[in-house]
Design a protein around this motif. Structure first.
Motif, PDB file in Angstrom:
ATOM      1  N   LEU A 272     -15.370   2.053  12.504  1.00 53.00           N
ATOM      2  CA  LEU A 272     -16.644   1.384  12.776  1.00 53.00           C
ATOM      3  C   LEU A 272     -17.470   1.214  11.505  1.00 53.00           C
ATOM      4  O   LEU A 272     -18.480   0.532  11.497  1.00 53.00           O
ATOM      5  CB  LEU A 272     -17.463   2.180  13.803  1.00 53.00           C
ATOM      6  N   SER A 273     -17.025   1.842  10.436  1.00 51.54           N
ATOM      7  CA  SER A 273     -17.818   1.757   9.211  1.00 51.54           C
ATOM      8  C   SER A 273     -17.532   0.446   8.501  1.00 51.54           C
ATOM      9  O   SER A 273     -16.536  -0.217   8.767  1.00 51.54           O
ATOM     10  CB  SER A 273     -17.479   2.923   8.280  1.00 51.54           C
ATOM     11  N   LYS A 274     -18.394   0.114   7.540  1.00 47.45           N
ATOM     12  CA  LYS A 274     -18.195  -1.203   6.938  1.00 47.45           C
ATOM     13  C   LYS A 274     -17.054  -1.227   5.924  1.00 47.45           C
ATOM     14  O   LYS A 274     -16.638  -2.283   5.477  1.00 47.45           O
ATOM     15  CB  LYS A 274     -19.497  -1.751   6.359  1.00 47.45           C
ATOM     16  N   GLY A 275     -16.496  -0.064   5.646  1.00 45.20           N
ATOM     17  CA  GLY A 275     -15.350  -0.042   4.732  1.00 45.20           C
ATOM     18  C   GLY A 275     -14.014  -0.127   5.465  1.00 45.20           C
ATOM     19  O   GLY A 275     -12.951   0.012   4.836  1.00 45.20           O
ATOM     20  N   ALA A 276     -14.074  -0.353   6.793  1.00 43.28           N
ATOM     21  CA  ALA A 276     -12.830  -0.278   7.582  1.00 43.28           C
ATOM     22  C   ALA A 276     -11.748  -1.213   7.043  1.00 43.28           C
ATOM     23  O   ALA A 276     -10.608  -0.803   6.831  1.00 43.28           O
ATOM     24  CB  ALA A 276     -13.128  -0.599   9.042  1.00 43.28           C
ATOM     25  N   TRP A 277     -12.137  -2.452   6.805  1.00 46.51           N
ATOM     26  CA  TRP A 277     -11.127  -3.422   6.403  1.00 46.51           C
ATOM     27  C   TRP A 277     -10.523  -3.053   5.044  1.00 46.51           C
ATOM     28  O   TRP A 277      -9.317  -3.122   4.832  1.00 46.51           O
ATOM     29  CB  TRP A 277     -11.724  -4.839   6.399  1.00 46.51           C
ATOM     30  N   GLU A 278     -11.393  -2.642   4.152  1.00 46.30           N
ATOM     31  CA  GLU A 278     -10.920  -2.256   2.825  1.00 46.30           C
ATOM     32  C   GLU A 278      -9.969  -1.051   2.922  1.00 46.30           C
ATOM     33  O   GLU A 278      -8.953  -0.974   2.213  1.00 46.30           O
ATOM     34  CB  GLU A 278     -12.116  -1.893   1.948  1.00 46.30           C
ATOM     35  N   GLY A 279     -10.305  -0.134   3.815  1.00 44.99           N
ATOM     36  CA  GLY A 279      -9.443   1.039   4.034  1.00 44.99           C
ATOM     37  C   GLY A 279      -8.077   0.612   4.547  1.00 44.99           C
ATOM     38  O   GLY A 279      -7.040   1.082   4.064  1.00 44.99           O
ATOM     39  N   ILE A 280      -8.100  -0.298   5.504  1.00 46.99           N
ATOM     40  CA  ILE A 280      -6.831  -0.758   6.084  1.00 46.99           C
ATOM     41  C   ILE A 280      -5.990  -1.453   5.010  1.00 46.99           C
ATOM     42  O   ILE A 280      -4.795  -1.193   4.870  1.00 46.99           O
ATOM     43  CB  ILE A 280      -7.095  -1.711   7.277  1.00 46.99           C
ATOM     44  N   THR A 281      -6.620  -2.313   4.228  1.00 49.78           N
ATOM     45  CA  THR A 281      -5.825  -3.016   3.206  1.00 49.78           C
ATOM     46  C   THR A 281      -5.326  -2.052   2.130  1.00 49.78           C
ATOM     47  O   THR A 281      -4.207  -2.178   1.658  1.00 49.78           O
ATOM     48  CB  THR A 281      -6.611  -4.155   2.505  1.00 49.78           C
ATOM     49  N   PHE A 282      -6.160  -1.090   1.784  1.00 48.54           N
ATOM     50  CA  PHE A 282      -5.732  -0.119   0.764  1.00 48.54           C
ATOM     51  C   PHE A 282      -4.453   0.585   1.210  1.00 48.54           C
ATOM     52  O   PHE A 282      -3.523   0.787   0.437  1.00 48.54           O
ATOM     53  CB  PHE A 282      -6.854   0.895   0.534  1.00 48.54           C
ATOM     54  N   MET A 283      -4.419   0.959   2.493  1.00 46.91           N
ATOM     55  CA  MET A 283      -3.248   1.711   2.942  1.00 46.91           C
ATOM     56  C   MET A 283      -2.073   0.855   3.357  1.00 46.91           C
ATOM     57  O   MET A 283      -0.930   1.289   3.279  1.00 46.91           O
ATOM     58  CB  MET A 283      -3.635   2.644   4.085  1.00 46.91           C
ATOM     59  N   PHE A 284      -2.345  -0.333   3.834  1.00 46.02           N
ATOM     60  CA  PHE A 284      -1.223  -1.090   4.416  1.00 46.02           C
ATOM     61  C   PHE A 284      -0.781  -2.324   3.656  1.00 46.02           C
ATOM     62  O   PHE A 284       0.319  -2.811   3.889  1.00 46.02           O
ATOM     63  CB  PHE A 284      -1.533  -1.470   5.870  1.00 46.02           C
ATOM     64  N   ARG A 285      -1.619  -2.882   2.777  1.00 46.82           N
ATOM     65  CA  ARG A 285      -1.183  -4.121   2.139  1.00 46.82           C
ATOM     66  C   ARG A 285       0.018  -3.818   1.239  1.00 46.82           C
ATOM     67  O   ARG A 285      -0.065  -3.012   0.322  1.00 46.82           O
ATOM     68  CB  ARG A 285      -2.301  -4.748   1.304  1.00 46.82           C
ATOM     69  N   PRO A 286       1.141  -4.491   1.534  1.00 44.90           N
ATOM     70  CA  PRO A 286       2.324  -4.164   0.747  1.00 44.90           C
ATOM     71  C   PRO A 286       2.218  -4.720  -0.666  1.00 44.90           C
ATOM     72  O   PRO A 286       2.198  -5.928  -0.869  1.00 44.90           O
ATOM     73  CB  PRO A 286       3.481  -4.829   1.511  1.00 44.90           C
ATOM     74  N   ASP A 287       2.095  -3.834  -1.619  1.00 45.00           N
ATOM     75  CA  ASP A 287       1.976  -4.268  -2.995  1.00 45.00           C
ATOM     76  C   ASP A 287       3.218  -3.748  -3.723  1.00 45.00           C
ATOM     77  O   ASP A 287       3.277  -2.592  -4.124  1.00 45.00           O
ATOM     78  CB  ASP A 287       0.688  -3.663  -3.573  1.00 45.00           C
ATOM     79  N   PHE A 288       4.208  -4.630  -3.852  1.00 44.33           N
ATOM     80  CA  PHE A 288       5.487  -4.151  -4.364  1.00 44.33           C
ATOM     81  C   PHE A 288       5.462  -3.842  -5.861  1.00 44.33           C
ATOM     82  O   PHE A 288       6.364  -3.223  -6.384  1.00 44.33           O
ATOM     83  CB  PHE A 288       6.612  -5.120  -3.980  1.00 44.33           C
ATOM     84  N   HIS A 289       4.383  -4.284  -6.554  1.00 46.97           N
ATOM     85  CA  HIS A 289       4.314  -3.963  -7.991  1.00 46.97           C
ATOM     86  C   HIS A 289       4.106  -2.483  -8.231  1.00 46.97           C
ATOM     87  O   HIS A 289       4.512  -1.938  -9.242  1.00 46.97           O
ATOM     88  CB  HIS A 289       3.157  -4.719  -8.655  1.00 46.97           C
ATOM     89  N   HIS A 290       3.400  -1.867  -7.271  1.00 49.46           N
ATOM     90  CA  HIS A 290       3.135  -0.448  -7.468  1.00 49.46           C
ATOM     91  C   HIS A 290       4.228   0.439  -6.896  1.00 49.46           C
ATOM     92  O   HIS A 290       4.132   1.652  -6.919  1.00 49.46           O
ATOM     93  CB  HIS A 290       1.787  -0.064  -6.844  1.00 49.46           C
ATOM     94  N   LEU A 291       5.241  -0.212  -6.328  1.00 49.22           N
ATOM     95  CA  LEU A 291       6.320   0.571  -5.744  1.00 49.22           C
ATOM     96  C   LEU A 291       7.424   0.734  -6.782  1.00 49.22           C
ATOM     97  O   LEU A 291       8.240  -0.147  -6.990  1.00 49.22           O
ATOM     98  CB  LEU A 291       6.859  -0.124  -4.502  1.00 49.22           C
ATOM     99  N   THR A 292       7.434   1.881  -7.448  1.00 52.61           N
ATOM    100  CA  THR A 292       8.417   2.108  -8.507  1.00 52.61           C
ATOM    101  C   THR A 292       9.528   3.014  -7.976  1.00 52.61           C
ATOM    102  O   THR A 292       9.403   3.556  -6.877  1.00 52.61           O
ATOM    103  CB  THR A 292       7.734   2.842  -9.676  1.00 52.61           C
ATOM    104  N   PRO A 293      10.599   3.197  -8.742  1.00 48.59           N
ATOM    105  CA  PRO A 293      11.613   4.166  -8.301  1.00 48.59           C
ATOM    106  C   PRO A 293      10.974   5.537  -8.076  1.00 48.59           C
ATOM    107  O   PRO A 293      11.351   6.275  -7.161  1.00 48.59           O
ATOM    108  CB  PRO A 293      12.596   4.214  -9.470  1.00 48.59           C
ATOM    109  N   GLY A 294       9.988   5.860  -8.897  1.00 48.10           N
ATOM    110  CA  GLY A 294       9.284   7.129  -8.724  1.00 48.10           C
ATOM    111  C   GLY A 294       8.611   7.220  -7.363  1.00 48.10           C
ATOM    112  O   GLY A 294       8.552   8.292  -6.755  1.00 48.10           O
ATOM    113  N   SER A 295       8.104   6.087  -6.852  1.00 42.82           N
ATOM    114  CA  SER A 295       7.454   6.120  -5.533  1.00 42.82           C
ATOM    115  C   SER A 295       8.454   6.452  -4.448  1.00 42.82           C
ATOM    116  O   SER A 295       8.134   7.123  -3.465  1.00 42.82           O
ATOM    117  CB  SER A 295       6.825   4.778  -5.149  1.00 42.82           C
TER     118      SER A 295
END
Ligand code: PFF
Length: 459
Positions: free
Chosen positions: A194-217
């Motif tokens: 219900l907070s105003k950061g909800a959408w940003e929180g959802i994108t932070f956790m779920f938006r697939p950003d394959f650049h940050h996905l390294t073998p280390g990840s």
């Protein structure tokens, strides 16, 4: 040695809550959210789910099987299967050693959560500037006696539960603590959404950003899958040993895994949404829950209450995990050494307390005492247990069950509960996929943490 009739869980729900209680812990509430955020959000979550499915779930089923089949603690299980002189006692010993080491420092960190429950109840965060709140964490870990006190209280709470036994202690308390934990998390989740950061929180956790996905990840995801499901630490073998024969091992493991993952995702969303809603950036590591979260709550209406809810949630999660670590060791003394439960629990809790003391002093009086490389005591024991012992015992368990166990008994364990149909797939995963995956993680962990160099330096 004669074994008295063994305790069993009183109900299926009791087992699921106890096992989920073991799985859901600090790993879910503070670690998962930030590693997901840092390693490419949705892309990482996908990899993590894959690791859970092809490595975590099959190994969890294997551990429950070993426990249920032998009705023994983790070492006794392998003695029962292979005799006293077998090499295959090693996974039992390694997992009990891991449980012992982890409990000692896990309860120090859990002590921090109790300190924060106390502070939030006392209203210490209200009306304070951000720097003052952030500074409280530094002053806590700089204060040895205070940490030792909370660590003591936490160990005492775990002892109080485990001493009650399987049904009257662990099961009863899991049935009380876990539903409260769900309600608390749900409150925080709704508050976040219900907070105003909800959408940003959802994108932070779920938006697939394959650049940050390294073998280390990928390694990180696999290692975390292990830790979060409480694998390789004797806990699931021990909890499996109290499980009734008719139980469907696939369904039971799936329930635990789904609960664990759902809670990790909800915790992440609950935390990040509120963090973004006050315009802050999520920090990593302990800083996220012990610094950022209290600052955020101090700035929100009703934050006083939310902080209490959050830290209670964290302590309950830690407590139900710690009792499984303690029970795994207690079961050994009862089953193999013939101790009674009271004595076994008091002795092991006492030991966990004593061994935890240098951990509590790691950032104050003992900060100059470096053990492995430039790591203080706390970081060294964590490194040994979670980076080496867990994957080693996981690997050995997968190899044993996949290649060396009878070939019929494990099948019978699945058939008994009606999940015989999964056998070919499970057997393929546990023979080929899980051991290879865990071996890769182990190799890279050893390389990355400089164990080879450290060992070379000793000679
Ligand atoms: N699974 C717990 C967590 O995610 O915090 C940690 C843990 C508890 C690991 C109990 C192992 C265990 F036996």
């Amino acid at each position: 040695m004669e074994h008295p009739p063994r305790a069993l869980w009183a109900s299926r729900l009791g087992f699921i809550l106890a096992a989920a209680g073991s799985a859901v812990g600090l790993g879910n509430v503070w670690k998962f959210p930030y590693i997901a955020g840092e390693n490419g959000g949705g892309a990482f979550v996908l990899v993590y789910l894959l690791c859970i499915a092809v490595v975590g779930l099959p190994i969890m089923m294997a551990e429950l099987m070993i426990g249920r089949h032998t009705r023994r603690d983790a070492v006794g299980a392998f003695i029962h299967l292979e005799g006293r002189r077998s090499f295959w006692l090693s996974p039992g010993w390694v997992s009990i050693a891991a449980a012992f080491i982890i409990l000692s420092y896990y309860s120090v960190v859990a002590g921090w959560t109790l300190d924060y429950v106390y502070r939030s109840l006392a209203g210490s965060f209200s009306g304070q500037p951000a720097e003052a709140i952030e500074g409280m964490f530094g002053s806590l870990i700089g204060d040895g006696p205070r940490q030792i006190l909370w660590h003591f209280i936490f160990v005492l709470l775990s002892l109080g539960i485990v001493i009650g036994g399987v049904q009257k202690g662990i099961e009863r308390w899991s049935k009380i603590l876990m539903p409260i934990l769900f309600v608390l998390l749900f409150l925080l989740f709704v508050n976040g959404m219900l907070s105003k950061g909800a959408w940003e929180g959802i994108t932070f956790m779920f938006r697939p950003d394959f650049h940050h996905l390294t073998p280390g990840s990928v390694l990180e995801a696999m290692g975390h899958a292990f830790f979060t499901l409480s694998l390789g630490m004797a806990a699931m073998i021990t909890y499996g040993s109290y499980l009734s024969k008719g139980e469907d091992l696939l369904a039971a493991s799936l329930r635990v895994v789904i609960l664990d993952t759902t809670i990790a995702l909800m915790a992440g969303l609950a935390i990040f949404s509120v963090v973004f809603s006050v315009g802050m950036q999520p920090a990593a590591g302990p800083g996220l829950v012990f610094k950022t979260v209290p600052v955020v709550f101090s700035q929100l209406p009703g934050g006083h209450f939310l902080a209490i809810v959050f830290f209670l949630l964290l302590s309950f999660a830690a407590l139900t995990s710690a009792i499984s670590l303690l029970e795994a060791q207690v079961a050994y003394l009862i089953d193999e050494r013939g101790w009674n439960r009271k004595r076994a629990t008091a002795f092991l809790a006492g030991l966990a307390f004593v061994v935890g003391i240098p951990t509590a002093l790691s950032y104050n009086s003992l900060s100059e005492w470096k053990i492995i490389g430039d790591r203080v005591f706390f970081d060294s024991v964590d490194l040994i247990a979670s980076n080496y012992l867990l994957p080693i015992s996981g690997l050995l368990i997968a190899l044993y069950v996949g290649w060396f166990w009878s070939g019929t008994e494990e099948k019978e364990e699945l058939i008994a509960g009606g999940a015989g149909w999964i056998y070919p797939l499970w057997h393929f995963l546990i023979r080929f996929v899980s051991p290879v995956a865990v071996a890769i993680v182990l190799f890279f962990k050893i390389r990355e943490t400089g164990l080879f160099e450290w060992l070379a330096g000793l000679f």
